[in-house]
Design an enzyme around this catalytic site. Structure first.
Site, PDB file in Angstrom:
ATOM      1  CB  CYS A   8       1.427  25.126  36.000  1.00 24.91           C
ATOM      2  SG  CYS A   8       1.241  26.008  37.194  1.00 24.91           S
ATOM      3  N   GLY A   9      -2.044  25.970  34.519  1.00 29.33           N
ATOM      4  CA  GLY A   9      -3.696  25.469  35.085  1.00 29.33           C
ATOM      5  C   GLY A   9      -4.086  26.144  36.318  1.00 29.33           C
TER       6      GLY A   9
END
Lengths: 293, 138
Positions: free
Chosen positions: A91-92
């Protein structure tokens, strides 16, 4: 020079990856909507709680027997950092930005000669922090088994924190989580939860603190409400975190899908060029063979 | 009768919002009814039944953990659990009582046991209240 078969395989594998990232993006989008509704639904409760507590707190805060959760122990030697992260990656920079904020704070505090204790919620915060702060981590809670965050989860965490505070294990507690601004922007935030802080506006807006009647008296109500407020704050943070995580995952997966698309385009170009070059080469071979006769 | 705005909020959602004529709240030091124009008042809740009367309807909800705040703008009840009695069919409540009973038995020190016993008692009271309610309805 890669052979045609290699190139074909490579394209197929990138396509498969693209399908996965695309699916993850869509799942994240659906989950984000749910997380956002949950976060919004929790807002009125937190807001009312804050307003009432602010009221009562302004009425009793000077008093000698005000609860310690409100006034603190009067020292700030031992700090508890409550780090809330996700259970999953991909998620980044979501997890790493929370961890970085917490780590910077921990290093700064250690630099000032304070004792630091860390309470991790979520595996993705525990793993990187363990590398540097193995000895400081006092608690670790995993929420993996749960699908959504419930108030009971937050309550369990808050109870642990209150228990530790009452046992005198720390003086100041700070919550680290990511505040949800929009799908593309989440801000890692540090929020002090013990001693309790109230935004000044909450107190001013209601104004009429003195005219309230309390049953039982203010201090008893505070003693009952402060641990609840802690649970509410943790709950709100968990919900914000949930929404942020899905938002971050959505944009990360969107990027990944686009990158995969670019890569497929490039690889297909190379594949076609190689194929044509091979055909040309074969033709030249046949023609020169025929000329030689 | 004059109506006043009432909100029942749980951490997960806004359970009830609207104008009502009377609300009976299970306060820690006894049940109290709130009508329009109640004096500013804050009370902790004990687990029990909250009754909302408004627009010719009577609604009963089981509430636990939280507090009620009455001020000139209306009444707000913040409860950790708020379940309509209708949803607490016999089986579910019995399960809750069973869980509470186990909690009492698992308690490690007297203070916790006392606290959990209070919850259990309240649940039993609720069960009795529902039963009485059911009899009245039939």
């Amino acid at each position: 020079m890669a052979s045609l078969k290699d190139l074909r395989n490579r394209i197929a594998s990138v396509k498969a990856t693209q399908k996965i990232t695309k699916a993850m993006q869509m799942v994240a989008a659906a989950k984000l909507r749910r997380a956002q509704t949950a976060a919004e639904a929790a807002r009125p409760y937190a807001k009312r709680m804050e307003a009432v507590l602010g009221n009562i707190a302004s009425a009793v805060s000077g008093g000698p027997d005000a609860p310690l959760l409100l006034t603190g122990t009067g020292k700030d030697n031992v700090h508890l950092l409550l780090v809330l992260t996700a259970e999953r990656g991909l998620c980044g920079a979501f997890n790493s930005s929370i961890v970085r904020l917490a780590r910077d704070r921990a290093n700064a505090l250690i630099g000032q000669g304070k004792t630091v204790k860390i309470f991790c919620v979520g595996r993705k915060g525990y793993e990187p922090l363990r590398r540097q702060f193995e000895k400081q981590i006092v608690e670790f809670v995993e929420l993996r088994a749960n699908k959504g965050v419930t108030f009971a989860d937050a309550q369990a965490i808050a109870e642990k924190v209150t228990g530790m505070f009452q046992a005198g294990e720390f003086d100041v507690a700070t919550l680290f989580f990511s505040r949800f601004q929009s799908v593309i922007s989440q801000t890692p935030t540090a929020q002090q939860i013990i001693p309790a802080t109230f935004p000044a506006t909450a107190v001013v807006a209601e104004g009429a603190a003195a005219t309230y009647e309390y049953e039982p008296d203010e201090n008893e109500i505070l003693a009952d409400l402060l641990p609840r407020n802690l649970a509410v704050q943790v709950f709100t943070a968990l919900l914000e975190n949930g929404a942020s995580e899905q938002g971050a995952r959505m944009s990360a997966m969107d990027n990944a899908t686009r990158n995969a698309g670019d890569m497929i385009k490039k690889q297909t170009l190379i594949y076609n060029r190689t194929r044509q070059a091979q055909i040309t080469k074969e033709l030249i071979e046949i023609i020169s063979g025929a000329e030689a006769l | 009768m004059a109506n006043f705005p009432f909100e029942l909020v749980s951490p997960e959602k806004l359970v009830y919002a609207g104008a009502v004529s009377e609300v009976v709240v299970p306060g820690a030091e006894g049940e109290f009814g709130v009508l329009a124009g109640h004096a500013p008042f804050v009370s902790v809740l004990k687990p029990g039944v909250l009754t909302i009367k408004g627009e010719g309807k009577v609604q009963k909800l089981f509430v636990r953990g939280g507090f009620a705040e009455a001020n000139p703008q209306g009444l707000t009840v913040l409860a950790e659990t708020a379940v309509p009695l209708a949803d607490l069919s016999g089986g579910k409540l019995a399960q809750m009582i069973k869980d509470a009973q186990e909690d009492v038995e698992d308690a490690r020190d007297d203070a916790t046991r006392l606290k959990r016993q209070t919850v259990l008692d309240a649940l039993k009271t609720t069960a009795a209240a529902i039963e009485a309610d059911g009899r009245a309805a039939h």
